[in-house]
Motif scaffolding. Structure first.
Motif, PDB file in Angstrom:
ATOM      1  N   TRP A  11     -17.739  72.132   5.172  1.00 44.35           N
ATOM      2  CA  TRP A  11     -18.304  72.912   6.268  1.00 44.35           C
ATOM      3  C   TRP A  11     -17.203  73.475   7.150  1.00 44.35           C
ATOM      4  CZ3 TRP A  11     -23.116  74.682   6.901  1.00 44.35           C
ATOM      5  CH2 TRP A  11     -23.405  75.316   8.110  1.00 44.35           C
ATOM      6  N   ASN A  12     -16.150  72.718   7.337  1.00 44.92           N
ATOM      7  CA  ASN A  12     -15.021  73.185   8.131  1.00 44.92           C
ATOM      8  C   ASN A  12     -14.425  74.454   7.521  1.00 44.92           C
ATOM      9  OD1 ASN A  12     -13.105  72.706  10.368  1.00 44.92           O
ATOM     10  ND2 ASN A  12     -11.619  72.453   8.717  1.00 44.92           N
ATOM     11  N   ARG A  13     -14.454  74.545   6.187  1.00 42.58           N
ATOM     12  CA  ARG A  13     -13.988  75.747   5.506  1.00 42.58           C
ATOM     13  C   ARG A  13     -15.029  76.858   5.580  1.00 42.58           C
ATOM     14  NH1 ARG A  13      -8.990  76.470   4.800  1.00 42.58           N
ATOM     15  NH2 ARG A  13      -9.385  77.733   2.930  1.00 42.58           N
ATOM     16  N   ALA A  14     -16.312  76.469   5.540  1.00 40.73           N
ATOM     17  CA  ALA A  14     -17.386  77.467   5.526  1.00 40.73           C
ATOM     18  C   ALA A  14     -17.416  78.297   6.799  1.00 40.73           C
ATOM     19  CB  ALA A  14     -18.736  76.776   5.321  1.00 40.73           C
ATOM     20  N   VAL A  15     -17.138  77.667   7.945  1.00 39.74           N
ATOM     21  CA  VAL A  15     -17.222  78.399   9.213  1.00 39.74           C
ATOM     22  C   VAL A  15     -16.083  79.407   9.362  1.00 39.74           C
ATOM     23  CG1 VAL A  15     -18.415  76.530  10.399  1.00 39.74           C
ATOM     24  CG2 VAL A  15     -15.924  76.610  10.464  1.00 39.74           C
ATOM     25  N   ILE A  16     -15.080  79.332   8.490  1.00 41.24           N
ATOM     26  CA  ILE A  16     -13.958  80.271   8.561  1.00 41.24           C
ATOM     27  C   ILE A  16     -14.397  81.676   8.173  1.00 41.24           C
ATOM     28  CG2 ILE A  16     -11.715  80.882   7.567  1.00 41.24           C
ATOM     29  CD1 ILE A  16     -11.138  77.930   7.248  1.00 41.24           C
ATOM     30  N   GLY A  17     -15.126  81.778   7.072  1.00 39.88           N
ATOM     31  CA  GLY A  17     -15.493  83.111   6.615  1.00 39.88           C
ATOM     32  C   GLY A  17     -16.841  83.198   5.943  1.00 39.88           C
ATOM     33  N   GLY A  18     -17.660  82.166   6.078  1.00 38.61           N
ATOM     34  CA  GLY A  18     -18.970  82.187   5.445  1.00 38.61           C
ATOM     35  C   GLY A  18     -20.008  82.915   6.282  1.00 38.61           C
ATOM     36  N   ASN A  19     -21.154  83.148   5.689  1.00 38.04           N
ATOM     37  CA  ASN A  19     -22.272  83.771   6.386  1.00 38.04           C
ATOM     38  C   ASN A  19     -22.985  82.684   7.179  1.00 38.04           C
ATOM     39  OD1 ASN A  19     -24.741  84.914   7.160  1.00 38.04           O
ATOM     40  ND2 ASN A  19     -24.835  86.216   5.344  1.00 38.04           N
ATOM     41  N   ILE A  20     -22.556  82.493   8.426  1.00 38.72           N
ATOM     42  CA  ILE A  20     -23.043  81.383   9.222  1.00 38.72           C
ATOM     43  C   ILE A  20     -24.529  81.521   9.553  1.00 38.72           C
ATOM     44  CG2 ILE A  20     -22.730  80.110  11.376  1.00 38.72           C
ATOM     45  CD1 ILE A  20     -20.518  79.741   9.358  1.00 38.72           C
ATOM     46  N   MET A  21     -24.986  82.743   9.750  1.00 32.57           N
ATOM     47  CA  MET A  21     -26.412  82.928  10.025  1.00 32.57           C
ATOM     48  C   MET A  21     -27.250  82.468   8.837  1.00 32.57           C
ATOM     49  SD  MET A  21     -28.669  83.768  12.216  1.00 32.57           S
ATOM     50  CE  MET A  21     -27.715  84.664  13.454  1.00 32.57           C
ATOM     51  N   LEU A  22     -26.825  82.818   7.625  1.00 27.89           N
ATOM     52  CA  LEU A  22     -27.536  82.392   6.423  1.00 27.89           C
ATOM     53  C   LEU A  22     -27.470  80.872   6.269  1.00 27.89           C
ATOM     54  CD1 LEU A  22     -28.972  82.895   3.722  1.00 27.89           C
ATOM     55  CD2 LEU A  22     -26.700  83.246   2.695  1.00 27.89           C
ATOM     56  N   LEU A  23     -26.289  80.317   6.458  1.00 27.68           N
ATOM     57  CA  LEU A  23     -26.117  78.874   6.320  1.00 27.68           C
ATOM     58  C   LEU A  23     -26.909  78.126   7.380  1.00 27.68           C
ATOM     59  CD1 LEU A  23     -22.297  78.689   5.536  1.00 27.68           C
ATOM     60  CD2 LEU A  23     -24.195  78.336   3.948  1.00 27.68           C
ATOM     61  N   GLY A  24     -26.928  78.674   8.590  1.00 24.41           N
ATOM     62  CA  GLY A  24     -27.699  78.036   9.650  1.00 24.41           C
ATOM     63  C   GLY A  24     -29.172  77.988   9.316  1.00 24.41           C
ATOM     64  N   THR A  25     -29.678  79.068   8.734  1.00 20.91           N
ATOM     65  CA  THR A  25     -31.088  79.125   8.347  1.00 20.91           C
ATOM     66  C   THR A  25     -31.388  78.132   7.226  1.00 20.91           C
ATOM     67  OG1 THR A  25     -31.187  81.466   8.969  1.00 20.91           O
ATOM     68  CG2 THR A  25     -32.942  80.629   7.557  1.00 20.91           C
ATOM     69  N   ILE A  26     -30.523  78.095   6.209  1.00 21.96           N
ATOM     70  CA  ILE A  26     -30.714  77.178   5.084  1.00 21.96           C
ATOM     71  C   ILE A  26     -30.680  75.731   5.556  1.00 21.96           C
ATOM     72  CG2 ILE A  26     -29.702  76.322   2.932  1.00 21.96           C
ATOM     73  CD1 ILE A  26     -28.679  79.128   2.395  1.00 21.96           C
ATOM     74  N   LEU A  64     -20.656  79.603  -0.145  1.00 23.94           N
ATOM     75  CA  LEU A  64     -20.979  78.586  -1.146  1.00 23.94           C
ATOM     76  C   LEU A  64     -20.500  77.215  -0.706  1.00 23.94           C
ATOM     77  CD1 LEU A  64     -20.194  80.519  -4.455  1.00 23.94           C
ATOM     78  CD2 LEU A  64     -22.443  79.897  -3.561  1.00 23.94           C
ATOM     79  N   PHE A  65     -19.328  77.172  -0.051  1.00 25.59           N
ATOM     80  CA  PHE A  65     -18.837  75.906   0.490  1.00 25.59           C
ATOM     81  C   PHE A  65     -19.857  75.323   1.462  1.00 25.59           C
ATOM     82  CE2 PHE A  65     -14.077  77.175  -0.013  1.00 25.59           C
ATOM     83  CZ  PHE A  65     -14.152  76.885  -1.354  1.00 25.59           C
ATOM     84  N   GLY A  66     -20.426  76.192   2.295  1.00 27.03           N
ATOM     85  CA  GLY A  66     -21.415  75.744   3.266  1.00 27.03           C
ATOM     86  C   GLY A  66     -22.676  75.229   2.611  1.00 27.03           C
ATOM     87  N   VAL A  67     -23.132  75.920   1.570  1.00 23.29           N
ATOM     88  CA  VAL A  67     -24.332  75.488   0.848  1.00 23.29           C
ATOM     89  C   VAL A  67     -24.107  74.110   0.231  1.00 23.29           C
ATOM     90  CG1 VAL A  67     -25.841  75.957  -1.119  1.00 23.29           C
ATOM     91  CG2 VAL A  67     -25.129  77.834   0.378  1.00 23.29           C
ATOM     92  N   VAL A  68     -22.948  73.924  -0.387  1.00 25.78           N
ATOM     93  CA  VAL A  68     -22.622  72.619  -0.992  1.00 25.78           C
ATOM     94  C   VAL A  68     -22.563  71.546   0.088  1.00 25.78           C
ATOM     95  CG1 VAL A  68     -20.881  71.304  -2.251  1.00 25.78           C
ATOM     96  CG2 VAL A  68     -21.398  73.648  -2.935  1.00 25.78           C
ATOM     97  N   ALA A  69     -21.987  71.877   1.246  1.00 24.10           N
ATOM     98  CA  ALA A  69     -21.905  70.911   2.346  1.00 24.10           C
ATOM     99  C   ALA A  69     -23.299  70.465   2.779  1.00 24.10           C
ATOM    100  CB  ALA A  69     -21.167  71.534   3.532  1.00 24.10           C
ATOM    101  N   ILE A  70     -24.225  71.404   2.892  1.00 30.91           N
ATOM    102  CA  ILE A  70     -25.600  71.078   3.280  1.00 30.91           C
ATOM    103  C   ILE A  70     -26.254  70.161   2.247  1.00 30.91           C
ATOM    104  CG2 ILE A  70     -27.905  72.061   3.614  1.00 30.91           C
ATOM    105  CD1 ILE A  70     -26.462  74.568   4.759  1.00 30.91           C
ATOM    106  N   LEU A  71     -26.032  70.460   0.974  1.00 31.94           N
ATOM    107  CA  LEU A  71     -26.609  69.632  -0.089  1.00 31.94           C
ATOM    108  C   LEU A  71     -25.996  68.230  -0.082  1.00 31.94           C
ATOM    109  CD1 LEU A  71     -26.787  72.219  -3.019  1.00 31.94           C
ATOM    110  CD2 LEU A  71     -28.655  71.416  -1.551  1.00 31.94           C
ATOM    111  N   LEU A  72     -24.698  68.136   0.185  1.00 32.20           N
ATOM    112  CA  LEU A  72     -24.046  66.827   0.252  1.00 32.20           C
ATOM    113  C   LEU A  72     -24.596  66.017   1.415  1.00 32.20           C
ATOM    114  CD1 LEU A  72     -20.305  67.711  -0.521  1.00 32.20           C
ATOM    115  CD2 LEU A  72     -21.963  66.597  -2.029  1.00 32.20           C
ATOM    116  N   TRP A  73     -24.749  66.659   2.570  1.00 31.11           N
ATOM    117  CA  TRP A  73     -25.313  65.953   3.726  1.00 31.11           C
ATOM    118  C   TRP A  73     -26.743  65.487   3.447  1.00 31.11           C
ATOM    119  CZ3 TRP A  73     -22.608  70.079   7.003  1.00 31.11           C
ATOM    120  CH2 TRP A  73     -21.442  69.541   7.574  1.00 31.11           C
TER     121      TRP A  73
END
Length: 311
Positions: free
Chosen positions: A236-251, A11-20
Motif C-alpha cells: 500500500w505504501n507503494r500504491a499511494v505513490i502512483g496508483g489510482n487512489i480513488m479506485l482503490l479507496g472504493t474497492i 495493482l499493488f493496492g489491490v493486492v494489499a487490500i486482498l492481503l489485509w
C-alpha cells in the motif's frame, strides 16, 4: 507486460487490500497455535522485521515528534485491541464478529470528521452510520433477528472481546482523523509495528500464557502470516505513490466482504444469512458515508480508504 507497468501501483493496492482481507483468519489461526498474546507478539515481530527489510530502518528524527507520540500511541493501541479481540474470542465464529465490528471504523471516521467540522454535513451521513451499526447488530444477533436481549446475552458471554473490538474501531477512527493533520506526509509504519511488537511482548511477560510449541507446520503458518501482514502495508505504501487512489479507496470499502469470505473458507466457519446481510449493511453504510462526504479531487492526500492506511 506494458499494461502491468502502466497500472502496477494500482495493482499493488489491490493486492494489499486482498492481503489485509486475509488477516482476520490468519490472526485467529496464529492465536490458536501460540496463544492470543504470544501469537500476536510473534506475528507483529515477524511483520516488523519484514517491513524493516523492505522499507529500511526507520529514522526517528525524520518524523514529526508529536505524531510519533500521539499517532504511535493510537496505532499501537488499535493493533493490540484488534489482535487480542480476534485471539480471545470464544470461537472462530465470534472472532469473525469481532472483525465485522472492527469495520465500523470507516463510518466512525467520517462521523468524527463531520463532528470536528473538517467536512460539511450531508444529511445522508447519519443514516449511513446507523446502517453500519445495524449491520453489526445483525451479525451479532444471528438468525433470530435483532433484539436487545439477544445482543446483550451474546455480548455477556465474552464482554472483553466485544469491548476490545469496539475500542479498536473507535481508536482507528481517531488515528485516521489525526494522521492527515500531524503526519506531515511521513509514514513511520515500520516504527509503529516495532512498538506494537514490543508492547505485546511486555504484555506477554505479565500474562499466564505458557511457552510455545513449534512444528514445521505451525512455524510456516506464523511466518506466512507475518509476511502477509507486512506485505499489505509495504504494497500500500507503494500504491499511494502512483496508483489510482480513488479506485482503490472504493474497492477497499468491500474489504469486510472479502475478509468474511476468506475467513469463512480458511477457518471452515459456516455463516448464516443474517451474518452476510449484516456484513452487507456494514459495507453499504461505509460506502454511502464515503460518497456523500468525499471531496471532488483526485489527490491521494484527500482520499480516505477503509483499509489500514496512512496518507
Amino acid at each position: 507486460m506494458s499494461l502491468f507497468i502502466k497500472h502496477k501501483y494500482t495493482l499493488f493496492g489491490v493486492v494489499a487490500i486482498l492481503l489485509w482481507s486475509s488477516l482476520t483468519a490468519l490472526i485467529r489461526d496464529v492465536s490458536e497455535l501460540f496463544g492470543a498474546i504470544g501469537g500476536a507478539a510473534m506475528l507483529y515481530t515477524i511483520s516488523s522485521i519484514f517491513l524493516v527489510s523492505v522499507m529500511g530502518v526507520p529514522k526517528i528524527n525524520s518524523f514529526p515528534k508529536r505524531y510519533l507520540v500521539i499517532g504511535g500511541l493510537l496505532f499501537v493501541s488499535y493493533e493490540v485491541c484488534f489482535a487480542l479481540s480476534l485471539g480471545m474470542a470464544n470461537d472462530r465464529h465470534q472472532s469473525m464478529e469481532m472483525a465485522v465490528i472492527n469495520y465500523l471504523w470507516p463510518a466512525i471516521t467520517i462521523l468524527l470528521t463531520v463532528i470536528t467540522g473538517q467536512r460539511k454535513v450531508n444529511v445522508l451521513v447519519y443514516p449511513s452510520v446507523i446502517i453500519a451499526f445495524i449491520g453489526v447488530a445483525w451479525c451479532i444477533s444471528g438468525d433470530s433477528g435483532i433484539s436487545i436481549n439477544i445482543l446483550m446475552s451474546n455480548i455477556s458471554e465474552n464482554p472483553l472481546t466485544y469491548f476490545l473490538a469496539f475500542s479498536a474501531a473507535m481508536i482507528w477512527a481517531a488515528y485516521c482523523t489525526i494522521t492527515k493533520k500531524m503526519s506531515d506526509g511521513k509514514n513511520p509504519i515500520a516504527l509503529f509495528f516495532i512498538a506494537t511488537a514490543v508492547t505485546l511482548w511486555i504484555k506477554y511477560a505479565f500474562s499466564d500464557e505458557s511457552g510455545f510449541h513449534f512444528t514445521l507446520s505451525t512455524f510456516a503458518t506464523l511466518l506466512l502470516s507475518g509476511v502477509v501482514m507486512g506485505s499489505g502495508y509495504a504494497l500500500w505504501n507503494r500504491a499511494v505513490i502512483g496508483g489510482n487512489i480513488m479506485l482503490l479507496g472504493t474497492i477497499s470499502y468491500f474489504t469486510p466482504v472479502f475478509a468474511t469470505l476468506f475467513s469463512s473458507v480458511y477457518l471452515s466457519v459456516t455463516l448464516g444469512a443474517s451474518f452476510w446481510q449484516g456484513v452487507a449493511l456494514v459495507t453499504l453504510g461505509s460506502i454511502i458515508c464515503f460518497f456523500v462526504t468525499r471531496e471532488k479531487t483526485t489527490s491521494s492526500d484527500d482520499v480516505k480508504s477503509p483499509v489500514k492506511t496512512e496518507t
